[in-house]
Design an enzyme around this catalytic site. Structure first.
Site, PDB file in Angstrom:
ATOM      1  N   TYR A  42       5.054   5.164  -5.532  1.00 53.38           N
ATOM      2  CA  TYR A  42       4.447   5.959  -6.687  1.00 53.38           C
ATOM      3  C   TYR A  42       3.190   6.812  -5.864  1.00 53.38           C
ATOM      4  CZ  TYR A  42       1.170   1.749  -6.739  1.00 53.38           C
ATOM      5  OH  TYR A  42       0.373   0.800  -6.351  1.00 53.38           O
ATOM      6  N   GLU A 104       8.789  10.430  -4.097  1.00 52.45           N
ATOM      7  CA  GLU A 104       7.741   9.810  -5.153  1.00 52.45           C
ATOM      8  C   GLU A 104       7.717   9.819  -6.257  1.00 52.45           C
ATOM      9  OE1 GLU A 104       4.447   8.843  -4.118  1.00 52.45           O
ATOM     10  OE2 GLU A 104       4.350   9.605  -1.860  1.00 52.45           O
ATOM     11  N   ASP A 161       3.364  -0.013  -3.193  1.00 50.01           N
ATOM     12  CA  ASP A 161       4.076   0.616  -3.962  1.00 50.01           C
ATOM     13  C   ASP A 161       5.560   0.786  -3.654  1.00 50.01           C
ATOM     14  OD1 ASP A 161       3.089   2.233  -1.809  1.00 50.01           O
ATOM     15  OD2 ASP A 161       4.008   3.977  -2.529  1.00 50.01           O
TER      16      ASP A 161
HETATM   17 ZN   LIG Z   1       3.795   5.116  -0.711  1.00 51.38          ZN
END
Ligand SMILES: [Zn+2]
Length: 258
Positions: A42, A104, A161
């Site tokens: 993220y 991402e 993340d």
């Molecule tokens: Zn990362």
């Protein structure tokens, strides 16, 4: 006249070409994609800032997926290296930027508050877009289920993340991620509740999954970080890094699948 112009133009262009002449009529049977894994992240911020960070700075990713609407942006060609994983390890391989595709997701991550961390949920449409993209990438690069990892899996000592609200189960439903059978886990959990395996056993099972984990048999901070990364994926309701019976059961059932 037009045909003549075209011939002249092509001759000029050919004259401009540089480099050796290469005969490409043969192609080897023995070859495969350089891509071995896909790493999910993220961005910790909103779309405009994510786009700026990922296009202007030292960090980049092959793809960025917005939240609303879930537009898929390609920022780096898949044949080139994006700078997303940093110091990372999986299944004994290191520095994974060269062998992975980085995706991402626009998501703010967590905020610290009086009641601890609160995490931002992922809109279902964003996950729909991600699944469509993953299916396409996995087909083109001939990747097996299990090749999709979180940044927290490959760098558990410094990254969390895509976080505990990332719905790995939805990727599992789409057949993209191996998932432990719930009944087998429940059976195994009852056995482990009566007799919990040693820390060395947990470390060996985590290593079998692919994690870089200490093997000294002590429940130190590094081991707890790896346990928490595993729990965020398969038991996100509690990702406290405690070596408990349910985590042991999840590990055993997952590892006996392969
Ligand atoms: Zn990362």
């Amino acid at each position: 006249m037009r045909a003549l112009c075209l011939v002249v133009l092509l001759t000029l262009l050919a004259g401009c070409a540089r480099g050796p002449r290469i005969d490409t009529q043969y192609s080897a049977a023995g070859q495969s994609s350089r891509v071995q894994y896909i790493v999910l992240h993220y961005t910790s911020t909103d779309l405009p800032r994510s786009l700026r960070l990922l296009t202007e700075g030292d960090v980049s990713s092959h793809y960025l997926i917005g939240d609303t609407p879930p537009t898929i942006y390609r920022l780096v060609d898949e044949n080139r290296r994006a700078w997303h994983a940093g110091d990372s390890r999986w299944q004994g391989r290191t520095w994974l930027n060269g062998t992975t595709i980085g995706i991402e997701l626009v998501n703010r991550g967590y905020a610290e508050g009086p009641d601890g961390r609160t995490w931002q949920a992922y809109p279902p449409e964003q996950i729909d877009a991600l699944i469509e993209l993953l299916e396409d990438i996995m087909r083109r690069h001939d990747l097996a289920p299990g090749s999709i990892l979180g940044h927290s899996d490959v760098a558990p000592q410094r990254k969390v993340d895509p976080g505990p609200l990332f719905p790995w189960w939805r990727l599992a439903e789409a057949g993209l991620v191996p998932w432990p059978d719930a009944q087998a886990v429940a059976r195994q959990q009852a056995l482990f509740a009566a007799s919990l395996p040693s820390v060395a056993w947990f470390q060996a099972q985590l290593a079998l999954q692919g994690y870089e984990v200490p093997r000294h048999g002590e429940l130190d901070e590094a081991t707890r970080n790896v346990l928490a990364a595993f729990q965020m994926k398969y038991r996100p309701a509690r990702h406290d890094g405690v070596a408990d019976a349910e985590t042991a059961a999840l590990l055993l059932v997952l590892n006996s699948r392969t």
